[in-house]
Design a protein around this motif. Structure first.
Motif, PDB file in Angstrom:
ATOM      1  N   ASN A 176     -11.213 -11.529   4.360  1.00 16.21           N
ATOM      2  CA  ASN A 176     -11.296 -11.853   2.936  1.00 16.21           C
ATOM      3  C   ASN A 176     -10.429 -10.940   2.068  1.00 16.21           C
ATOM      4  OD1 ASN A 176     -12.998 -14.020   3.240  1.00 16.21           O
ATOM      5  ND2 ASN A 176     -14.866 -12.819   3.008  1.00 16.21           N
ATOM      6  N   THR A 177     -10.184  -9.725   2.538  1.00 19.03           N
ATOM      7  CA  THR A 177      -9.328  -8.814   1.786  1.00 19.03           C
ATOM      8  C   THR A 177      -7.901  -9.350   1.713  1.00 19.03           C
ATOM      9  OG1 THR A 177     -10.674  -6.864   2.306  1.00 19.03           O
ATOM     10  CG2 THR A 177      -8.375  -6.467   1.727  1.00 19.03           C
ATOM     11  N   PHE A 178      -7.419  -9.934   2.818  1.00 20.12           N
ATOM     12  CA  PHE A 178      -6.080 -10.532   2.801  1.00 20.12           C
ATOM     13  C   PHE A 178      -6.035 -11.736   1.858  1.00 20.12           C
ATOM     14  CE2 PHE A 178      -5.619  -8.080   6.695  1.00 20.12           C
ATOM     15  CZ  PHE A 178      -4.307  -7.649   6.609  1.00 20.12           C
ATOM     16  N   ARG A 179      -7.133 -12.470   1.768  1.00 23.80           N
ATOM     17  CA  ARG A 179      -7.176 -13.593   0.828  1.00 23.80           C
ATOM     18  C   ARG A 179      -7.027 -13.107  -0.610  1.00 23.80           C
ATOM     19  NH1 ARG A 179     -12.305 -16.348   3.896  1.00 23.80           N
ATOM     20  NH2 ARG A 179     -11.135 -17.389   5.557  1.00 23.80           N
ATOM     21  N   GLU A 180      -7.607 -11.950  -0.909  1.00 26.59           N
ATOM     22  CA  GLU A 180      -7.459 -11.382  -2.252  1.00 26.59           C
ATOM     23  C   GLU A 180      -6.035 -10.906  -2.492  1.00 26.59           C
ATOM     24  OE1 GLU A 180      -9.689 -11.379  -4.685  1.00 26.59           O
ATOM     25  OE2 GLU A 180     -11.104 -12.436  -3.400  1.00 26.59           O
ATOM     26  N   LEU A 181      -5.429 -10.297  -1.472  1.00 21.20           N
ATOM     27  CA  LEU A 181      -4.063  -9.778  -1.623  1.00 21.20           C
ATOM     28  C   LEU A 181      -3.060 -10.892  -1.915  1.00 21.20           C
ATOM     29  CD1 LEU A 181      -3.938  -7.117   1.250  1.00 21.20           C
ATOM     30  CD2 LEU A 181      -3.929  -6.676  -1.214  1.00 21.20           C
ATOM     31  N   ARG A 182      -3.336 -12.098  -1.418  1.00 14.05           N
ATOM     32  CA  ARG A 182      -2.427 -13.224  -1.669  1.00 14.05           C
ATOM     33  C   ARG A 182      -2.334 -13.584  -3.148  1.00 14.05           C
ATOM     34  NH1 ARG A 182      -5.303 -16.019   2.675  1.00 14.05           N
ATOM     35  NH2 ARG A 182      -4.305 -15.485   4.655  1.00 14.05           N
ATOM     36  N   LYS A 183      -3.298 -13.141  -3.929  1.00 10.22           N
ATOM     37  CA  LYS A 183      -3.302 -13.457  -5.362  1.00 10.22           C
ATOM     38  C   LYS A 183      -2.312 -12.587  -6.138  1.00 10.22           C
ATOM     39  CE  LYS A 183      -8.233 -14.687  -5.185  1.00 10.22           C
ATOM     40  NZ  LYS A 183      -9.582 -14.339  -5.692  1.00 10.22           N
ATOM     41  N   LEU A 184      -1.725 -11.591  -5.459  1.00 13.33           N
ATOM     42  CA  LEU A 184      -0.865 -10.617  -6.125  1.00 13.33           C
ATOM     43  C   LEU A 184       0.603 -10.847  -5.804  1.00 13.33           C
ATOM     44  CD1 LEU A 184      -2.973  -7.451  -5.228  1.00 13.33           C
ATOM     45  CD2 LEU A 184      -3.067  -8.735  -7.369  1.00 13.33           C
ATOM     46  N   ARG A 185       1.447 -10.425  -6.736  1.00  9.53           N
ATOM     47  CA  ARG A 185       2.881 -10.415  -6.480  1.00  9.53           C
ATOM     48  C   ARG A 185       3.206  -9.260  -5.522  1.00  9.53           C
ATOM     49  NH1 ARG A 185       5.413 -14.013  -9.695  1.00  9.53           N
ATOM     50  NH2 ARG A 185       4.299 -14.707 -11.567  1.00  9.53           N
ATOM     51  N   PRO A 186       4.346  -9.348  -4.800  1.00 10.96           N
ATOM     52  CA  PRO A 186       4.641  -8.380  -3.734  1.00 10.96           C
ATOM     53  C   PRO A 186       4.521  -6.911  -4.126  1.00 10.96           C
ATOM     54  CG  PRO A 186       6.175 -10.200  -3.613  1.00 10.96           C
ATOM     55  CD  PRO A 186       5.361 -10.424  -4.847  1.00 10.96           C
ATOM     56  N   MET A 187       5.099  -6.497  -5.264  1.00 14.89           N
ATOM     57  CA  MET A 187       5.048  -5.078  -5.640  1.00 14.89           C
ATOM     58  C   MET A 187       3.620  -4.619  -5.868  1.00 14.89           C
ATOM     59  SD  MET A 187       7.944  -3.824  -5.261  1.00 14.89           S
ATOM     60  CE  MET A 187       7.500  -2.213  -5.899  1.00 14.89           C
ATOM     61  N   ARG A 188       2.798  -5.483  -6.490  1.00 12.09           N
ATOM     62  CA  ARG A 188       1.396  -5.129  -6.712  1.00 12.09           C
ATOM     63  C   ARG A 188       0.627  -5.126  -5.394  1.00 12.09           C
ATOM     64  NH1 ARG A 188      -2.137  -1.937  -9.020  1.00 12.09           N
ATOM     65  NH2 ARG A 188      -4.167  -2.924  -9.386  1.00 12.09           N
ATOM     66  N   GLN A 189       0.993  -6.024  -4.466  1.00 13.77           N
ATOM     67  CA  GLN A 189       0.378  -6.005  -3.141  1.00 13.77           C
ATOM     68  C   GLN A 189       0.558  -4.637  -2.481  1.00 13.77           C
ATOM     69  OE1 GLN A 189       1.562  -9.041  -0.376  1.00 13.77           O
ATOM     70  NE2 GLN A 189       0.943 -10.737  -1.705  1.00 13.77           N
ATOM     71  N   ILE A 190       1.783  -4.116  -2.574  1.00 14.33           N
ATOM     72  CA  ILE A 190       2.078  -2.813  -1.959  1.00 14.33           C
ATOM     73  C   ILE A 190       1.256  -1.717  -2.619  1.00 14.33           C
ATOM     74  CG2 ILE A 190       3.888  -1.094  -1.570  1.00 14.33           C
ATOM     75  CD1 ILE A 190       5.888  -3.456  -1.443  1.00 14.33           C
ATOM     76  N   GLU A 191       1.164  -1.736  -3.957  1.00 11.21           N
ATOM     77  CA  GLU A 191       0.385  -0.725  -4.676  1.00 11.21           C
ATOM     78  C   GLU A 191      -1.081  -0.760  -4.256  1.00 11.21           C
ATOM     79  OE1 GLU A 191       0.944  -1.493  -8.801  1.00 11.21           O
ATOM     80  OE2 GLU A 191       2.999  -0.692  -8.868  1.00 11.21           O
ATOM     81  N   VAL A 192      -1.637  -1.972  -4.180  1.00 11.63           N
ATOM     82  CA  VAL A 192      -3.052  -2.114  -3.807  1.00 11.63           C
ATOM     83  C   VAL A 192      -3.275  -1.658  -2.367  1.00 11.63           C
ATOM     84  CG1 VAL A 192      -4.867  -3.815  -3.356  1.00 11.63           C
ATOM     85  CG2 VAL A 192      -3.586  -3.911  -5.495  1.00 11.63           C
ATOM     86  N   ALA A 193      -2.363  -2.034  -1.452  1.00 15.50           N
ATOM     87  CA  ALA A 193      -2.495  -1.622  -0.049  1.00 15.50           C
ATOM     88  C   ALA A 193      -2.438  -0.095   0.070  1.00 15.50           C
ATOM     89  CB  ALA A 193      -1.394  -2.256   0.793  1.00 15.50           C
ATOM     90  N   GLU A 194      -1.519   0.537  -0.656  1.00 10.98           N
ATOM     91  CA  GLU A 194      -1.416   2.005  -0.611  1.00 10.98           C
ATOM     92  C   GLU A 194      -2.665   2.658  -1.189  1.00 10.98           C
ATOM     93  OE1 GLU A 194       2.206   2.645  -2.727  1.00 10.98           O
ATOM     94  OE2 GLU A 194       3.462   2.578  -0.919  1.00 10.98           O
ATOM     95  N   THR A 195      -3.237   2.064  -2.227  1.00  9.59           N
ATOM     96  CA  THR A 195      -4.476   2.600  -2.812  1.00  9.59           C
ATOM     97  C   THR A 195      -5.627   2.497  -1.811  1.00  9.59           C
ATOM     98  OG1 THR A 195      -3.775   1.989  -5.045  1.00  9.59           O
ATOM     99  CG2 THR A 195      -6.128   2.379  -4.704  1.00  9.59           C
ATOM    100  N   MET A 196      -5.744   1.359  -1.139  1.00  8.50           N
ATOM    101  CA  MET A 196      -6.817   1.191  -0.155  1.00  8.50           C
ATOM    102  C   MET A 196      -6.679   2.187   0.990  1.00  8.50           C
ATOM    103  SD  MET A 196      -7.597  -2.927   0.072  1.00  8.50           S
ATOM    104  CE  MET A 196      -5.957  -3.378   0.655  1.00  8.50           C
ATOM    105  N   ILE A 197      -5.437   2.428   1.417  1.00  9.35           N
ATOM    106  CA  ILE A 197      -5.214   3.393   2.499  1.00  9.35           C
ATOM    107  C   ILE A 197      -5.569   4.802   2.041  1.00  9.35           C
ATOM    108  CG2 ILE A 197      -3.417   4.492   3.904  1.00  9.35           C
ATOM    109  CD1 ILE A 197      -2.031   1.722   3.979  1.00  9.35           C
TER     110      ILE A 197
END
Length: 297
Positions: free
Chosen positions: A169-190
Motif C-alpha cells: 500500500n505504501t507504493f500505491r501512495e507513492l504513485r500519487k506523487l511526481r518523481p522528485m517528490r517521490q524521491i524526497e518521501v522515500a529518503e524521509t522514510m529511510i
C-alpha cells in the motif's frame, strides 16, 4: 629493484559447477521436527516445488575423507519435501568451506521489490500467474498487484527501496506523487526507518498540490483547506530543517565522539579529578555524567 606484488587470488565460495546428488548421500545437520512440517512456511515451499520445481538449489559441502558424501548446509525443508515426494536426487551448490551459514541466513523475508523482480522473471520464462499463485500459496490478485508494483514509481525510488520491507500500500501512495517528490518521501522514510502505509499517507497529505500527479484538488478527511495548507507549510519547514541537520550530522557526531573521548581521559586523571572536585565540583559531576552516558550507549 622491488618485486611487483602478485595479485591475491580470491577463493571461490562454491565449486564452479553444480552437482546432481542422490538424496541418500546427503547428511542432514538436524532432523525435521513434525511441527515444522505443519507450518505455513513448509507448505509454501512444498507448493513452490510442486508447481515450479527447485528455484534455489540446496547448499552442501563435501565430507572430508568420504568420497561422494556431503553435509547439508542450507535447504533442510527443500530436501525434506523432496524425500516426502519420493524424489531420488537433487541439483546442489557445493560450498568450498564447511560453514553452516549462507548468504540469506539473516534475511527472514524477501523485500517486496525483490519479490516483484522474481515474479517478472518467472513470467518471462512462461510461468503463468495462476501457477505462480499456487507456488507462493497466495491468491492471483496478489501476484498481479506485485507484478505492477513499480508502475508509476521512478527508477531512483525503486533503487532506494529495493532492500527495504515496504508494504504494498505504501507504493500505491507513492504513485500519487511526481518523481522528485517521490524521491524526497522515500529518503524521509529511510531516514526515519518508517515505511508503513499510514506514515506514507501522512507524507502525501502534507505534500503541496503541484507535486501530486493528479490535478484534482486534494481532499484530506477531517481537515479543512486551511488546516491542510498549514500542515503543508509546516511539513516543508520540517523537511528543510531535517535536511540541514542531516548535512551536519556526520561532522557533529564526530565532534561529540572526540569530545566525550577527551572527557573520559580527563576523568581518569587523578590530579585533574582532585582539582575539579575542589574548585569546580559541578563541572566534574557533568563530565562524569557525559562519560557514563557514552559508556551506556
Amino acid at each position: 629493484m622491488t618485486r611487483s606484488k602478485q595479485p591475491r587470488k580470491i577463493k571461490l565460495a562454491f565449486e564452479r559447477t553444480s552437482l546432481r546428488i542422490p538424496l541418500d548421500q546427503i547428511k542432514l545437520l538436524r532432523a525435521m521436527p513434525e511441527p515444522m512440517r505443519r507450518s505455513v512456511k513448509y507448505g509454501q515451499i512444498a507448493a513452490s516445488i510442486r508447481e515450479v520445481g527447485i528455484i534455489e538449489p540446496p547448499v552442501v559441502v563435501r565430507l572430508p575423507g568420504k568420497e561422494e558424501r556431503y553435509r547439508l548446509l542450507d535447504g533442510h525443508i527443500r530436501i525434506d519435501v523432496l524425500k516426502e515426494r519420493g524424489d531420488k536426487d537433487v541439483v546442489c551448490l557445493v560450498a568450498t568451506d564447511d560453514e553452516a551459514i549462507t548468504y540469506n541466513k539473516r534475511i527472514s523475508r524477501m523485500a517486496i521489490v525483490q519479490e516483484h523482480k522474481m515474479i517478472l522473471k518467472a513470467l518471462e520464462k512462461g510461468v503463468s500467474e495462476e501457477r505462480l499463485a499456487r507456488a507462493l500459496n497466495v491468491n492471483i490478485s496478489s501476484i498481479r498487484s506485485k507484478r505492477r508494483l513499480l508502475d508509476g514509481i521512478c527508477e531512483e525510488v525503486a533503487k532506494l527501496l529495493q532492500d527495504r520491507m515496504v508494504p504494498l500500500n505504501t507504493f500505491r501512495e507513492l504513485r500519487k506523487l511526481r518523481p522528485m517528490r517521490q524521491i524526497e518521501v522515500a529518503e524521509t522514510m529511510i531516514a526515519m526507518n518508517k515505511f508503513s502505509w499510514p506514515y506514507a499517507k501522512s507524507l502525501i497529505a502534507a505534500t503541496p498540490q503541484h507535486l501530486l500527479v493528479s490535478d484534482k484538488r486534494k481532499i484530506v478527511r477531517g481537515l479543512s483547506d486551511e488546516q491542510v495548507e498549514h500542515m503543508e507549510r509546516e511539513a516543508t519547514n520540517i523537511d528543510r530543517e531535517f535536511r540541514m541537520i542531516e548535512q551536519s550530522y556526520g561532522t557533529d557526531h564526530l565532534d561529540l565522539v572526540l569530545a566525550t573521548g577527551y572527557l573520559a581521559r580527563l576523568t581518569q586523571n587523578v590530579r585533574v579529578v582532585h582539582h575539579l572536585a575542589r574548585h569546580h565540583p559541578e563541572l566534574l559531576a557533568e563530565f562524569q555524567r557525559i562519560v557514563q552516558l557514552r559508556d551506556v550507549a
